[in-house]
Write a protein that holds these residues in place. Structure first.
Motif, PDB file in Angstrom:
ATOM      1  N   VAL A 123       0.826  -1.206   0.000  1.00  0.00           N
ATOM      2  CA  VAL A 123       0.000   0.000   0.000  1.00  0.00           C
ATOM      3  C   VAL A 123       0.866   1.265   0.000  1.00  0.00           C
ATOM      4  CG1 VAL A 123      -1.897   1.227   1.124  1.00  0.00           C
ATOM      5  CG2 VAL A 123      -1.770  -1.247   1.272  1.00  0.00           C
ATOM      6  N   ASN A 127       3.109   5.594  -2.671  1.00  0.00           N
ATOM      7  CA  ASN A 127       2.938   7.049  -2.585  1.00  0.00           C
ATOM      8  C   ASN A 127       4.256   7.807  -2.500  1.00  0.00           C
ATOM      9  OD1 ASN A 127       0.207   6.944  -2.570  1.00  0.00           O
ATOM     10  ND2 ASN A 127      -0.042   7.268  -0.389  1.00  0.00           N
ATOM     11  N   ALA A 185      -3.973  -5.499 -16.877  1.00  0.00           N
ATOM     12  CA  ALA A 185      -5.212  -4.705 -16.964  1.00  0.00           C
ATOM     13  C   ALA A 185      -5.054  -3.406 -16.184  1.00  0.00           C
ATOM     14  CB  ALA A 185      -6.396  -5.511 -16.436  1.00  0.00           C
ATOM     15  N   ILE A 186      -4.307  -3.470 -15.093  1.00  0.00           N
ATOM     16  CA  ILE A 186      -4.049  -2.276 -14.291  1.00  0.00           C
ATOM     17  C   ILE A 186      -2.993  -1.411 -14.971  1.00  0.00           C
ATOM     18  CG2 ILE A 186      -3.147  -1.455 -12.047  1.00  0.00           C
ATOM     19  CD1 ILE A 186      -5.757  -2.933 -11.685  1.00  0.00           C
TER      20      ILE A 186
ATOM     21  N   LEU B  36      -7.008   6.423  -5.721  1.00  0.00           N
ATOM     22  CA  LEU B  36      -5.795   5.627  -5.894  1.00  0.00           C
ATOM     23  C   LEU B  36      -4.662   6.085  -4.977  1.00  0.00           C
ATOM     24  CD1 LEU B  36      -5.447   5.056  -9.737  1.00  0.00           C
ATOM     25  CD2 LEU B  36      -5.836   3.335  -7.988  1.00  0.00           C
ATOM     26  N   ALA B  37      -4.947   7.040  -4.106  1.00  0.00           N
ATOM     27  CA  ALA B  37      -3.880   7.569  -3.247  1.00  0.00           C
ATOM     28  C   ALA B  37      -3.561   6.612  -2.095  1.00  0.00           C
ATOM     29  CB  ALA B  37      -4.252   8.943  -2.706  1.00  0.00           C
ATOM     30  N   GLY B  38      -4.394   5.611  -1.894  1.00  0.00           N
ATOM     31  CA  GLY B  38      -4.108   4.612  -0.860  1.00  0.00           C
ATOM     32  C   GLY B  38      -4.262   5.145   0.551  1.00  0.00           C
ATOM     33  N   VAL B  39      -5.181   6.097   0.718  1.00  0.00           N
ATOM     34  CA  VAL B  39      -5.372   6.701   2.035  1.00  0.00           C
ATOM     35  C   VAL B  39      -6.748   6.295   2.571  1.00  0.00           C
ATOM     36  CG1 VAL B  39      -5.667   8.882   3.267  1.00  0.00           C
ATOM     37  CG2 VAL B  39      -3.853   8.637   1.570  1.00  0.00           C
ATOM     38  N   ILE B  85     -11.284  -0.832 -10.484  1.00  0.00           N
ATOM     39  CA  ILE B  85     -10.005  -0.299 -10.934  1.00  0.00           C
ATOM     40  C   ILE B  85      -9.407  -1.209 -12.013  1.00  0.00           C
ATOM     41  CG2 ILE B  85      -7.757   0.601 -10.197  1.00  0.00           C
ATOM     42  CD1 ILE B  85     -10.104   2.062  -8.919  1.00  0.00           C
ATOM     43  N   ALA B  86      -9.890  -1.052 -13.238  1.00  0.00           N
ATOM     44  CA  ALA B  86      -9.272  -1.708 -14.390  1.00  0.00           C
ATOM     45  C   ALA B  86      -9.011  -0.581 -15.376  1.00  0.00           C
ATOM     46  CB  ALA B  86     -10.203  -2.747 -14.985  1.00  0.00           C
ATOM     47  N   PHE B  87      -7.799  -0.569 -15.891  1.00  0.00           N
ATOM     48  CA  PHE B  87      -7.431   0.588 -16.697  1.00  0.00           C
ATOM     49  C   PHE B  87      -7.720   0.373 -18.168  1.00  0.00           C
ATOM     50  CE2 PHE B  87      -5.536   1.280 -12.698  1.00  0.00           C
ATOM     51  CZ  PHE B  87      -5.553   2.649 -12.528  1.00  0.00           C
ATOM     52  N   THR B  95      -7.104  -0.096 -23.987  1.00  0.00           N
ATOM     53  CA  THR B  95      -6.271   0.094 -22.792  1.00  0.00           C
ATOM     54  C   THR B  95      -5.356   1.319 -22.958  1.00  0.00           C
ATOM     55  OG1 THR B  95      -4.660  -1.450 -23.671  1.00  0.00           O
ATOM     56  CG2 THR B  95      -6.260  -2.329 -22.103  1.00  0.00           C
ATOM     57  N   VAL B  97      -5.388   4.313 -22.246  1.00  0.00           N
ATOM     58  CA  VAL B  97      -6.080   5.348 -21.470  1.00  0.00           C
ATOM     59  C   VAL B  97      -5.087   6.140 -20.635  1.00  0.00           C
ATOM     60  CG1 VAL B  97      -8.317   4.183 -21.318  1.00  0.00           C
ATOM     61  CG2 VAL B  97      -6.542   3.657 -19.637  1.00  0.00           C
ATOM     62  N   LEU B  99      -4.745   8.369 -17.160  1.00  0.00           N
ATOM     63  CA  LEU B  99      -5.378   8.648 -15.886  1.00  0.00           C
ATOM     64  C   LEU B  99      -5.548  10.163 -15.738  1.00  0.00           C
ATOM     65  CD1 LEU B  99      -6.187   6.982 -13.396  1.00  0.00           C
ATOM     66  CD2 LEU B  99      -3.893   7.386 -12.495  1.00  0.00           C
TER      67      LEU B  99
END
Lengths: 218, 121
Positions: A123, A127, A185-186, B36-39, B85-87, B95, B97, B99
């Motif tokens: 995680v 960042n 995919a990500i 997506l910041a993971g907070v 969350i699939a890009f 694909t 794309v 962000l």
């Protein structure tokens, strides 16, 4: 009551130090990698196999990040490469200032590749820019093939995916192709390697790619 | 728990951007956090309380604006908000794309109390 508009990135201080680290590494012509994964995916084992394979070809240094102990730096130092341990004492990721301090403890002249092994965590490390050229995310077959969907930011921010522990595929329910396609995919731009630290499979392919990136012949 | 480090950074940024004098309480701090910041908002709130206790920010409301993940498709040109969350573009499955939003982690504004009357003009 008055309102003050700020509009600042929360991690601007970290980003600024990361920028200084990147400039320092560039001055020395060093390619720096930030290796990230969940705990136990095999970052240190991959590093050991890499050192066996490439330390004769290229001067390499290692920064190890762990919550406690210098066990990993000691494991790495056995290969005769300069290694510095950062102990975060509870911190769940490395930050740019810790790497700056670790860099101060390394003789950088002549080093071509620096490997920063981050704290095992899928995680937080995504960042924090450390000043690396790119992130390498390690996912092991025993973790299941849905990891990329659960931790998208990490896979999105990495340039390389190493799928490790492929020797255990007969014993686990993970589908390695599903793991790879979930990751792509990500992040369709990921370069993917499949490795086993037990059999050594795939290690040379990854090392050759890395040496080419660093402008060194294997 | 990197929310502790993030909360500390938020408090430092606020302290740097508010006038040193008069010493008045901070009432509200607004932050923008991408998905997506993971907070984790609850953890951030908890850590913000802990790091601001006894400071000018003690008791300030923490407004967390959550920003969705949006993608701009290079193939069909559409911009889409995605939940899973699939890009890939939900419209044409490309694909290719870019962000657009979702990684934000910013302090946007801060509200401070007025100086007590009579002390400052």
């Amino acid at each position: 009551m008055s309102v003050i508009t700020i509009e600042r990135k929360v991690l601007e201080k970290n980003d600024e130090i990361a920028h200084q680290n990147r400039a320092l590494l560039a001055r020395h012509g060093i390619l720096a990698l930030n290796m990230v994964s969940s705990p136990g995916a095999g970052k240190t084992s991959i590093l050991e196999r890499m050192l066996e394979r490439i330390k004769e070809h290229v001067p390499i240094a290692v920064i190890e990040g762990d919550v406690q102990t210098d066990l990993d730096a000691r494991r790495v130092a056995r290969y005769g490469v300069p290694a510095v341990q950062i102990v975060t004492r509870g911190g769940c990721h490395l930050e740019a200032n810790l790497v700056r301090d670790a860099l101060a403890g390394l003789a950088l002249a002549g080093i071509k590749i620096l490997i920063i092994e981050n704290v095992g965590n899928l995680v937080c490390p995504s960042n924090y820019d450390l000043g690396e050229a790119f992130k390498v995310v390690v996912a092991s077959t025993t973790e299941g093939d849905d990891k990329p969907m659960k931790y998208p930011a990490m896979f999105r921010n990495a340039s390389v995916l190493i799928i490790n522990k492929i020797d255990l595929l007969p014993y686990v329910a993970s589908d390695i192709d599903a793991l790879q396609s979930n990751a792509l995919a990500i992040n369709p731009a990921l370069t993917v390697f499949r490795t086993s630290c037990t059999t050594g499979e795939g290690i040379s392919a990854w090392c050759d790619w890395l040496l080419a990136k660093a402008g060194v012949r294997g | 728990m990197h929310e502790l480090s993030i909360a500390t950074n938020i408090a430092e940024i606020v302290e740097r951007h508010i006038p040193a004098e008069p010493v008045v309480p901070v009432l509200r701090v607004a932050v923008r956090v991408g998905r997506l910041a993971g907070v984790v908002p609850d953890s951030l709130e908890f850590c913000f309380r802990a790091v601001t206790a006894g400071t000018r920010l003690d008791g300030a409301a923490l407004d967390i604006e959550s920003v969705p993940v949006t993608l701009m498709c290079g193939a069909c040109g559409r911009t889409s908000v995605i939940d899973d969350i699939a890009f890939a573009c939900p419209a044409c499955a490309s694909t290719g794309v870019v962000l657009q939003t979702g990684t934000e982690l910013q302090v946007t504004e801060v509200e401070i109390a007025d100086a007590p009357s009579g002390e400052h003009a």
